[in-house]
Design a protein around this motif. Structure first.
Motif, PDB file in Angstrom:
ATOM      1  N   ARG A  71      -3.485   5.390   8.520  1.00 46.85           N
ATOM      2  CA  ARG A  71      -3.353   4.685   9.793  1.00 46.85           C
ATOM      3  C   ARG A  71      -3.261   3.171   9.622  1.00 46.85           C
ATOM      4  N   GLY A  72      -3.472   2.688   8.401  1.00 43.62           N
ATOM      5  CA  GLY A  72      -3.502   1.254   8.151  1.00 43.62           C
ATOM      6  C   GLY A  72      -4.904   0.679   8.132  1.00 43.62           C
ATOM      7  N   THR A  73      -5.918   1.538   8.166  1.00 42.70           N
ATOM      8  CA  THR A  73      -7.301   1.079   8.239  1.00 42.70           C
ATOM      9  C   THR A  73      -7.700   0.288   7.003  1.00 42.70           C
ATOM     10  N   LEU A  74      -7.380   0.815   5.822  1.00 41.86           N
ATOM     11  CA  LEU A  74      -7.722   0.114   4.588  1.00 41.86           C
ATOM     12  C   LEU A  74      -7.037  -1.246   4.552  1.00 41.86           C
ATOM     13  N   ALA A  75      -5.754  -1.278   4.862  1.00 35.70           N
ATOM     14  CA  ALA A  75      -5.018  -2.536   4.854  1.00 35.70           C
ATOM     15  C   ALA A  75      -5.632  -3.545   5.812  1.00 35.70           C
ATOM     16  N   SER A  76      -6.021  -3.095   6.990  1.00 38.75           N
ATOM     17  CA  SER A  76      -6.607  -3.992   7.982  1.00 38.75           C
ATOM     18  C   SER A  76      -7.889  -4.635   7.452  1.00 38.75           C
ATOM     19  N   ASP A  77      -8.758  -3.832   6.854  1.00 34.01           N
ATOM     20  CA  ASP A  77     -10.020  -4.358   6.335  1.00 34.01           C
ATOM     21  C   ASP A  77      -9.794  -5.242   5.112  1.00 34.01           C
ATOM     22  N   ALA A  78      -8.905  -4.826   4.209  1.00 31.60           N
ATOM     23  CA  ALA A  78      -8.631  -5.603   2.999  1.00 31.60           C
ATOM     24  C   ALA A  78      -7.989  -6.946   3.344  1.00 31.60           C
ATOM     25  N   LEU A  79      -7.030  -6.926   4.243  1.00 31.99           N
ATOM     26  CA  LEU A  79      -6.317  -8.156   4.606  1.00 31.99           C
ATOM     27  C   LEU A  79      -7.230  -9.137   5.337  1.00 31.99           C
ATOM     28  N   GLU A 112       0.847  -1.194   0.000  1.00 26.89           N
ATOM     29  CA  GLU A 112       0.000   0.000   0.000  1.00 26.89           C
ATOM     30  C   GLU A 112       0.880   1.241   0.000  1.00 26.89           C
ATOM     31  N   LEU A 113       0.502   2.191  -0.828  1.00 29.81           N
ATOM     32  CA  LEU A 113       1.221   3.451  -0.940  1.00 29.81           C
ATOM     33  C   LEU A 113       0.468   4.511  -0.152  1.00 29.81           C
ATOM     34  N   ARG A 150       3.677   5.669  10.516  1.00 27.31           N
ATOM     35  CA  ARG A 150       4.320   4.348  10.580  1.00 27.31           C
ATOM     36  C   ARG A 150       4.027   3.669  11.916  1.00 27.31           C
ATOM     37  N   GLN A 151       4.081   4.437  12.975  1.00 27.60           N
ATOM     38  CA  GLN A 151       3.818   3.888  14.299  1.00 27.60           C
ATOM     39  C   GLN A 151       2.378   3.391  14.401  1.00 27.60           C
ATOM     40  N   ALA A 152       1.428   4.175  13.878  1.00 27.75           N
ATOM     41  CA  ALA A 152       0.025   3.773  13.910  1.00 27.75           C
ATOM     42  C   ALA A 152      -0.213   2.521  13.068  1.00 27.75           C
ATOM     43  N   GLN A 153       0.436   2.444  11.913  1.00 25.15           N
ATOM     44  CA  GLN A 153       0.280   1.279  11.040  1.00 25.15           C
ATOM     45  C   GLN A 153       0.810   0.014  11.701  1.00 25.15           C
ATOM     46  N   ALA A 154       1.977   0.104  12.315  1.00 26.02           N
ATOM     47  CA  ALA A 154       2.558  -1.066  12.976  1.00 26.02           C
ATOM     48  C   ALA A 154       1.697  -1.524  14.148  1.00 26.02           C
ATOM     49  N   ALA A 155       1.127  -0.559  14.877  1.00 28.73           N
ATOM     50  CA  ALA A 155       0.283  -0.910  16.019  1.00 28.73           C
ATOM     51  C   ALA A 155      -0.969  -1.650  15.579  1.00 28.73           C
TER      52      ALA A 155
END
Length: 317
Positions: free
Chosen positions: A76-84, A71-72, A106-111
């Protein structure tokens, strides 16, 4: 401001790059307490349908075992979380690679996502396996150049404030956007895979000033409070497609976001969520309408797919 005083006028491109570099490095701009809200933050349905579309095209490509999720500008990583979540339920559990330069995000995404690999640029991605790429509201934040006639537009310091050095009919280009699309497309051609590019913009190249600033969910003057507003411009999807094709990739779309989500089944997903949580039925329908209605995000936002010649085009396009 110190640069303008000491070095003189800077191009719109340099101004936008300087402002956004500082802006994204110093805050989480998303959500009610931030400056703007993206589609994944509006509803889980958006990310889920992205995940379903990627899973479907992966299966039709022969289900390669070594595929990676990329993902580019993943927020916060929300889209990745739902897609994955959808991808894993279908038997696809790819390693996650995120192109992100903001330490805060980056910190929010890793969390949220756990085991992820961060990269500073598209060119840093691994070159040994097919890619499933999502770029949602990524290209709009890359710096643009503006020309009035044959002269490039600059920002200058006048008296006690900032001003543009010229006005008139504006033509926008974005070497940074072209470079990002070219690098992405070359990677897909070499490795296999597909990218979903989702952003606001126009399907055909056109003249006009689309540079805008947003702060606290409202438009703000572009030259006010440098580095404290989110600066973006509309994506020229015709140009994106041309750059991708020049790199040897295939292109599908663009289509309007609302039509794409409807074709993927957002109405059925909304009904399922409402049946599971009747108290949230109104909220769920409002989110679906916001994502799909032409007078909200449905028409201004477009979806374009870039894929390797060996891979099929994603559904809905």
């Amino acid at each position: 401001m110190e640069r303008l005083r000491s070095q003189g006028p800077m191009t719109v491109e340099a101004y936008m790059e300087a402002c956004n570099t500082y802006y994204y490095a110093t805050r989480d701009p998303l959500g009610a307490g931030g400056d703007f809200t993206t589609a994944p933050e509006i509803s889980q349905m958006f990310g889920e349908l992205v995940g379903a579309a990627l899973t479907d095209v992966w299966r039709r490509a022969g289900a390669p075992a070594n595929v990676r999720y990329v993902e580019l500008g993943p927020g916060r990583g929300t889209l990745a979380s739902d897609a994955l979540r959808v991808m894993r339920s279908a038997g696809l559990s790819p390693p996650v690679h995120l192109v992100e330069t903001s330490p805060t995000l980056r910190q929010a995404q890793a969390a949220l996502l756990g085991d992820v690999t961060h990269h500073d640029a598209i060119g840093d991605l691994p070159g040994d396996s097919p890619l499933l790429v999502v770029a949602n509201e990524f290209l709009d934040a890359l710096p643009i150049r503006q020309h009035v006639g044959s002269a490039e537009r600059h920002v200058e310091w006048i008296g006690t404030g900032l001003a543009f050095d010229r006005d008139g009919e504006i033509v926008e280009t974005s070497p940074a956007r072209d470079e990002a699309v070219r690098a992405l497309s070359e990677g897909l051609v070499a490795l296999g895979g597909v990218a979903l590019v989702i952003d606001y913009g126009h399907a055909r190249s056109a003249r006009g000033d689309t540079l805008q600033a947003v702060r606290s969910h409202r438009f703000a003057p572009v030259l006010d409070s440098p580095g404290e507003n989110d600066l973006t411009s509309h994506v020229d999807f015709q140009r994106v497609g041309e750059v991708a094709q020049d790199a040897g990739a295939f292109v599908a779309g663009p289509v309007e976001q609302g039509a794409w989500l409807e074709r993927l089944g957002i109405q059925a997903r909304a009904r399922a969520l409402a049946n599971a949580s009747p108290a949230r039925a109104g909220e769920i329908e409002a989110a679906r309408a916001r994502l799909c209605r032409p007078d909200q995000m449905g028409s201004l936002f477009k979806v374009l797919a870039i894929h390797s010649p060996e891979w099929p085009k994603p559904a809905g396009l």
